[in-house]
Design an enzyme around this catalytic site. Sequence first.
Site, mmCIF file in Angstrom:
data_model
loop_
_atom_site.group_PDB
_atom_site.id
_atom_site.type_symbol
_atom_site.label_atom_id
_atom_site.label_comp_id
_atom_site.label_asym_id
_atom_site.label_seq_id
_atom_site.Cartn_x
_atom_site.Cartn_y
_atom_site.Cartn_z
ATOM 1 N N ARG A 63 13.834 39.860 58.227
ATOM 2 C CA ARG A 63 12.412 39.588 57.492
ATOM 3 C C ARG A 63 12.846 39.194 56.599
ATOM 4 O O ARG A 63 12.735 41.065 56.145
ATOM 5 C CB ARG A 63 11.047 39.426 57.506
ATOM 6 C CG ARG A 63 10.967 39.051 58.809
ATOM 7 C CD ARG A 63 9.633 38.910 59.350
ATOM 8 N NE ARG A 63 9.290 40.549 59.870
ATOM 9 C CZ ARG A 63 7.948 41.632 59.814
ATOM 10 N NH1 ARG A 63 6.749 40.425 59.203
ATOM 11 N NH2 ARG A 63 8.342 42.727 59.369
ATOM 12 N N ASP A 65 11.726 39.713 52.184
ATOM 13 C CA ASP A 65 10.742 40.140 51.222
ATOM 14 C C ASP A 65 9.962 38.607 50.241
ATOM 15 O O ASP A 65 11.553 38.097 49.744
ATOM 16 C CB ASP A 65 9.854 41.880 50.779
ATOM 17 C CG ASP A 65 8.470 41.672 50.484
ATOM 18 O OD1 ASP A 65 8.217 41.036 50.609
ATOM 19 O OD2 ASP A 65 8.377 42.677 49.638
ATOM 20 N N TYR A 123 22.127 44.680 51.866
ATOM 21 C CA TYR A 123 21.643 43.539 50.142
ATOM 22 C C TYR A 123 22.826 44.308 49.415
ATOM 23 O O TYR A 123 23.778 45.376 49.587
ATOM 24 C CB TYR A 123 20.898 44.381 50.108
ATOM 25 C CG TYR A 123 19.641 43.440 51.387
ATOM 26 C CD1 TYR A 123 19.005 42.704 51.321
ATOM 27 C CD2 TYR A 123 19.369 44.551 52.499
ATOM 28 C CE1 TYR A 123 18.051 41.857 51.687
ATOM 29 C CE2 TYR A 123 18.608 43.623 53.542
ATOM 30 C CZ TYR A 123 17.680 42.879 53.180
ATOM 31 O OH TYR A 123 17.425 42.107 53.970
ATOM 32 N N ARG A 210 14.962 47.955 47.171
ATOM 33 C CA ARG A 210 13.649 48.003 45.955
ATOM 34 C C ARG A 210 13.639 49.422 45.393
ATOM 35 O O ARG A 210 12.760 49.539 43.779
ATOM 36 C CB ARG A 210 12.195 46.515 45.646
ATOM 37 C CG ARG A 210 13.440 44.809 46.126
ATOM 38 C CD ARG A 210 12.151 43.762 46.325
ATOM 39 N NE ARG A 210 10.976 43.960 45.351
ATOM 40 C CZ ARG A 210 9.765 43.397 45.483
ATOM 41 N NH1 ARG A 210 9.907 42.542 46.298
ATOM 42 N NH2 ARG A 210 9.377 43.646 44.884
#
Length: 325
Positions: A63, A65, A123, A210
């Site tokens: 998933r 965000d 990522y 993040r």
Amino acid sequence: MSFFVRLNERTPLVGRLAMGVEYDGSGYCGWQRLKHAPSVQAALETALSQVSGDTVKVHCSGRTDSGVHATRQIVHLDPPVKRSEKAWVFGANTNLPRDIAVRWIREVPDDFHARFKALARRYRYVILNQPGRPVLERANATWCREPLDDKAMHAAAQALIGEQDFSSFRAAGCQSKTPWRHLHFIEVHRHGPLVVVDVQANAFLHHMIRNIVGALVAVGRGEQGVGYLAELLALKDRKLASATAPGCGLHFVDCVYDSRFDLPREPLGPNLLAFLGEWTGERELPDNPRFAYRRGQPGCDLPRCDQSQGEALTGKLALSREPLA
């Protein structure tokens, strides 16, 4: 180039299917279907249900965000009807909004699972480091007007590599049963005005990337020293760490599976970084018993996961519920 292939429109696909999906997450409250807000999952399932004429449910590799993008989100589905490769891809894209697209679809073995068979997730976080605010890149890069020292950021990030407790980098609302993750690599490089944080792990905690980027920016600005991330890691306290970086700069670019599933290879995204020339799955995975377990190889004594209840691994090798970024 190998991704320019003609879609088969004659032969219906049978059995379990894997699908590659790309999306701009700006207009969505993340991947997961929600009752109160738009989600990528809801849009994709609605489009696929229109193609099939019946309800279609999909399972994703991880998933993302709110506001986070993906260039290679992998999903699998067990369709209620048979359709050709072209019918699935063209039909889905016809019914999807312009900020979501199906890139490809393939038949896979019945034991393939987009989430549970994933060996690694990767990522890239893109920072546009320039004095003036961005225009064309405003939705897919984070703007930082102060000069960043990318070499100091890279040096600071190396303390995170390995299997460690990432409590200092997990969101307060993280639902994972364990803060342990195995981070395979993290690199920070500058390409003109772009500063890119490239990171791969077995999975990620809620807001983990993040929060890491927020700490790295503090190092890049000179507000903290090169040892800052090592200090935060040892503290195991999110309240003592830096601010969370915005979601708009984060891109889910790869999910690695065993080669027997033969998923298509693609240029690694986002397209802002296409000049780097790297393709999906090119990085070697570190030596870890989890990979043998996920590949189903004999001799691995890790307990088998129960897909209906989530993964029941314990200790440092514990895996979370569906990974978040």
